[in-house]
Scaffold this active site. Structure first.
Site, PDB file in Angstrom:
ATOM      1  N   LYS A   1       0.619  -1.091   0.228  1.00 32.79           N
ATOM      2  CA  LYS A   1       0.285  -0.123  -0.020  1.00 32.79           C
ATOM      3  C   LYS A   1       0.707   1.284  -0.050  1.00 32.79           C
ATOM      4  O   LYS A   1       1.670   1.216   1.232  1.00 32.79           O
ATOM      5  CB  LYS A   1      -0.466  -0.486   1.015  1.00 32.79           C
ATOM      6  CG  LYS A   1      -2.144   1.027   1.160  1.00 32.79           C
ATOM      7  CD  LYS A   1      -2.763   1.206   2.309  1.00 32.79           C
ATOM      8  CE  LYS A   1      -3.842   1.649   2.464  1.00 32.79           C
ATOM      9  NZ  LYS A   1      -4.098   2.467   3.670  1.00 32.79           N
TER      10      LYS A   1
ATOM     11  N   LYS B   1      -2.173  -1.076  -3.873  1.00 25.22           N
ATOM     12  CA  LYS B   1      -3.097  -0.141  -3.905  1.00 25.22           C
ATOM     13  C   LYS B   1      -2.194   1.034  -3.930  1.00 25.22           C
ATOM     14  O   LYS B   1      -1.191   1.339  -3.385  1.00 25.22           O
ATOM     15  CB  LYS B   1      -3.657  -0.415  -2.258  1.00 25.22           C
ATOM     16  CG  LYS B   1      -4.491   0.946  -2.024  1.00 25.22           C
ATOM     17  CD  LYS B   1      -5.682   0.146  -1.139  1.00 25.22           C
ATOM     18  CE  LYS B   1      -6.135   1.931  -0.238  1.00 25.22           C
ATOM     19  NZ  LYS B   1      -6.139   1.951   1.055  1.00 25.22           N
TER      20      LYS B   1
HETATM   21  C1  PBG Z   1      -6.924   3.145   5.547  1.00 27.16           C
HETATM   22  C2  PBG Z   1      -7.246   3.403   4.145  1.00 27.16           C
HETATM   23  C3  PBG Z   1      -7.275   4.314   3.276  1.00 27.16           C
HETATM   24  C4  PBG Z   1      -7.958   3.839   2.149  1.00 27.16           C
HETATM   25  C5  PBG Z   1      -8.592   2.618   2.012  1.00 27.16           C
HETATM   26  N1  PBG Z   1      -8.285   1.948   3.808  1.00 27.16           N
HETATM   27  C6  PBG Z   1      -6.192   5.508   2.416  1.00 27.16           C
HETATM   28  C7  PBG Z   1      -5.508   6.096   3.823  1.00 27.16           C
HETATM   29  O1  PBG Z   1      -4.409   5.044   3.704  1.00 27.16           O
HETATM   30  O2  PBG Z   1      -6.127   7.114   4.305  1.00 27.16           O
HETATM   31  C8  PBG Z   1      -8.332   4.618   0.742  1.00 27.16           C
HETATM   32  C9  PBG Z   1      -8.385   4.523  -0.240  1.00 27.16           C
HETATM   33  C10 PBG Z   1      -9.405   4.773  -1.312  1.00 27.16           C
HETATM   34  O3  PBG Z   1      -8.703   5.796  -1.910  1.00 27.16           O
HETATM   35  O4  PBG Z   1     -10.280   5.009  -1.927  1.00 27.16           O
HETATM   36  N2  PBG Z   1      -8.051   2.438   6.736  1.00 27.16           N
END
Ligand code: PBG
Length: 327
Positions: free
Chosen positions: A199, A252
């Site tokens: 991520k 992601k």
């Molecule tokens: C954190 C989380 C995030 C997303 C999913 N889970 C955002 C972050 O790390 O700030 C992002 C998903 C998206 O942008 O569609 N729990």
């Protein structure tokens, strides 16, 4: 053969729609699409998210309806994000049996049973008053190991509320192992973990932070999320997660990381998921609203590219709509 003209003509296989369909190398399946949803505590009608046209923070009723529609369309899964009305420094709502995410999971299971794979995003950032993904030390660092204990108990609460699968997204070292052990101890050894292994620390999460109300109040997530410059590091994260017991791995965001998806796909023998995130969604919606791109074609092109790169599970805010197109 007349001199100067090619005999090999790839265009021969593109002549009709049926020909193109016959030789298509990749296709999306509704069952591989996963719909992300937001349940907000304490609202009486759905709240539109201004930065994500067409996406809402749900009430319990509208969430049940959205889940039923997704199942009806043949969508494969749904992933739940809770938006609590009160927050504290340790994110107490995350593992509260009556916390908003657990309410959503129970409601969705009551509505669709096993017709959708009901997944729980597992992180603290929506539940902490500082907006960080874990326990924060007085000097502002996200403290890895105390956070693992919070994730472990959150996973158990989510499984108890009916999650078919948990998806830890906090990027703490050792999170998969901690969660696996806690689930096994609590009698949930059959609940798989889809690890957000790679991520990235991405600007494309911007709109999501409005949707989930989880933006950090200070600092950023760069000390735990990955540097967009790196791909070898993603392979290492994936390997560690698999060693710790991950059943699936996720990359992601998606479109800026197609090379990462491909390399991970080639390196592992578990399903690879990719999350087409909020900013990627909103860019296409915004361009389409301006008449700059053909919305439906852009959506199919984006999602098919993610499939082609090697993801066999795709999280997308368009899941229900696209599943209907595919029928
Ligand atoms: C954190 C989380 C995030 C997303 C999913 N889970 C955002 C972050 O790390 O700030 C992002 C998903 C998206 O942008 O569609 N729990």
């Amino acid at each position: 053969m007349s001199a100067g003209f090619p005999e090999v003509r790839p265009r021969r296989l593109r002549g009709t729609k049926a020909l193109r369909a016959m030789v298509a190398e990749n296709a999306l399946r509704p069952a591989e699409l996963v719909l992300p949803v937001f349940l907000k505590e304490g609202i009486s009608s759905p709240v539109e998210i201004s930065s994500m046209p067409g996406v809402v923070q749900h009430t319990r009723d509208s969430l049940r309806k959205a889940a039923a529609e997704a199942a009806e369309a043949g969508v494969g899964g749904i992933i739940v994000f809770g938006v609590p009305s009160s927050k504290d420094s340790r994110g107490s709502g995350a593992d509260d049996p009556d916390g908003v995410s657990q309410v959503a999971l129970r409601d969705i299971r009551a509505e669709v049973g096993d017709d959708l794979v009901v997944m729980a995003d597992l992180c603290l950032c929506e539940y902490t008053d500082h907006g960080h993904c874990g326990i924060v030390t007085p000097d502002g660092n996200v403290d890895n190991d105390p956070t693992l204990a919070r994730y472990a108990s959150t996973a158990v609460a989510q499984a108890a509320a009916g999650a078919h699968m948990v998806a830890p997204s906090g990027m703490m070292d050792g999170q998969v192992g901690a969660i696996r052990a806690a689930l096994d101890d609590a009698g949930y050894s059959g609940v798989p973990i889809c690890a957000y292994s790679a991520k990235y620390s991405s600007a494309f999460y911007g709109p999501f932070r409005e949707a989930a109300e989880g933006a950090p109040k200070f600092g950023d997530r760069a000390t735990h999320q990955q540097d967009p410059a790196n791909v070898t590091e993603a392979l290492r994260e994936v390997r560690l997660d698999l060693d710790e017991g991950a059943d699936m791995v996720m990359i992601k965001p998606a479109l800026s990381y197609l090379d990462v998806i491909r390399q991970v796909r080639d390196a592992v023998d578990v399903p690879v998921a990719a999350y087409h995130v909020s900013g990627e969604f909103s860019m296409i919606e915004a361009a389409a609203a301006n008449g700059w791109v053909d919305r439906d074609k852009a959506i199919m092109e984006a999602l098919t590219s993610i499939r082609r790169a090697g993801a066999s599970v795709i999280l997308t805010y368009w899941a229900t709509e696209v599943a209907r197109w595919l029928r």
